[in-house]
Design an enzyme around this catalytic site. Sequence first.
Site, PDB file in Angstrom:
ATOM      1  N   TYR A 179     -10.393   8.251  19.367  1.00  0.00           N
ATOM      2  CA  TYR A 179     -11.410   7.682  18.502  1.00  0.00           C
ATOM      3  C   TYR A 179     -11.478   6.153  18.560  1.00  0.00           C
ATOM      4  CZ  TYR A 179     -12.529  12.332  17.372  1.00  0.00           C
ATOM      5  OH  TYR A 179     -12.950  13.632  17.515  1.00  0.00           O
TER       6      TYR A 179
ATOM      7  N   HIS B 249      -1.163   0.272   5.665  1.00  0.00           N
ATOM      8  CA  HIS B 249      -1.747   1.291   6.538  1.00  0.00           C
ATOM      9  C   HIS B 249      -0.842   2.511   6.736  1.00  0.00           C
ATOM     10  CE1 HIS B 249      -4.851  -1.634   8.543  1.00  0.00           C
ATOM     11  NE2 HIS B 249      -4.769  -1.786   7.220  1.00  0.00           N
TER      12      HIS B 249
ATOM     13  N   GLU C 111     -15.336   4.116   9.156  1.00  0.00           N
ATOM     14  CA  GLU C 111     -15.933   5.211   9.929  1.00  0.00           C
ATOM     15  C   GLU C 111     -15.753   6.560   9.258  1.00  0.00           C
ATOM     16  OE1 GLU C 111     -14.990   3.316  14.381  1.00  0.00           O
ATOM     17  OE2 GLU C 111     -14.185   5.289  13.814  1.00  0.00           O
TER      18      GLU C 111
ATOM     19  N   GLN D  42       0.815  -1.216   0.000  1.00  0.00           N
ATOM     20  CA  GLN D  42       0.000   0.000   0.000  1.00  0.00           C
ATOM     21  C   GLN D  42       0.848   1.264   0.000  1.00  0.00           C
ATOM     22  OE1 GLN D  42      -2.600  -0.397   3.396  1.00  0.00           O
ATOM     23  NE2 GLN D  42      -3.642  -2.189   2.563  1.00  0.00           N
TER      24      GLN D  42
ATOM     25  N   TYR E 127     -10.446 -10.168  10.355  1.00  0.00           N
ATOM     26  CA  TYR E 127     -10.580 -10.802   9.054  1.00  0.00           C
ATOM     27  C   TYR E 127     -10.791 -12.300   9.251  1.00  0.00           C
ATOM     28  CZ  TYR E 127      -8.873  -6.365   7.295  1.00  0.00           C
ATOM     29  OH  TYR E 127      -8.739  -5.028   7.009  1.00  0.00           O
TER      30      TYR E 127
END
Length: 376
Positions: A256, A153, A246, A87, A267
């Site tokens: 949060y 991430h 979210e 990523q 998963y």
Amino acid sequence: MKSLLLSRVRQGLARFLFASLATLGVAQAAPRPEIVAAGLENPWGVAFLPDGRFLVTERPGRLRVVAADGQLGAPLAGLPPIAAGGQGGLLDVLADSAFDRNRTLYFCFSEPEAGGPANGTALARARLSADASRLEDVRVIFSQRPKVVSRNHFGCRIVEAADGTLFLTLGERFSRKEDAQKLDNHLGKIVRIGKDGSVPRDNPFVGQAGALPEIWSYGHRNGQGATLGPDGKLWMHEHGPQGGDEINVPQAGRNYGWPVITYGENYGGGKIGDGITQKEGMEQPLHYWVPSIAPSGMAFLTSDRYGATWKGNLFVGSLKFGYLDRIVLKDGKVASEQKLLEDGKARIRDVKQGPDGLLYILTDESNGKLIRLRPD
């Protein structure tokens, strides 16, 4: 002159008809996608230049200027080393609000560890050369700590606030989710810094022992969409695990919840942590999706180019299902959603409102496209 006048009359008539239909409660047609440019390799972020051109990042590590007619410029020289893979790579890009005067831009990327296998999200500033062929005066103004051996991430959306400070979303790197609850690192955080990399004195954790002063909010998972709301507040969304994506409106110093509370699961199934969705001292999302849509890109529509009913709506791309989500808000809550561009089935990576008031999206493909949404 006659053709220009006729064009303006037609545009004015179209806007009048949109407004009239909205007033009468008549449903309006979905906008028509128009390909501006193609041949982009996994594009990730788009920014707008004052002369009608675009800056587009490609995740493998290229930054291009795209002409108004869609012609791709050669990759710009001057980028720092980039840990492209998984990523990671060259991710978001933002033109400074005073770009027409200073030619300054900001970009975030996965920064390799010097001499090691680890990497982390970094934010750099640079100046676009006069001939738009290279970056000059490149300087990294923020580096996520610690660097981690991971390909996942990175977060990496950049937003310039009204006061000129910069927000940057930071992922928790997947394997280090518990660190999102700790203030001694940048994993799973939103940070706020000055354009020179300095720490604003009114950041919530300035002077607090054991806390990094750049942190604005914490307990995030992997934010790949962020924008300023019409009220000037920061809005963002973040990927949940299996379910639980979210939308949040991050406030200074607030927690949060990830990975203590979540509306998702591991998963393959099974609870995360205690398997709870609420806990005192942790913020609830403004909205969440189950199942996950894998959101990426985020923009408020502030123009009236698509009629009165769309003005003020929030738009989010879906990577998983390949649609653009039009989100209608009422009293600060999500009232309804409409799926657009479902027929395309392309992973939507970014969505922005351009200076012309139209929406632009990037598709995350090996032959990625920059698409303009034309009012039908």
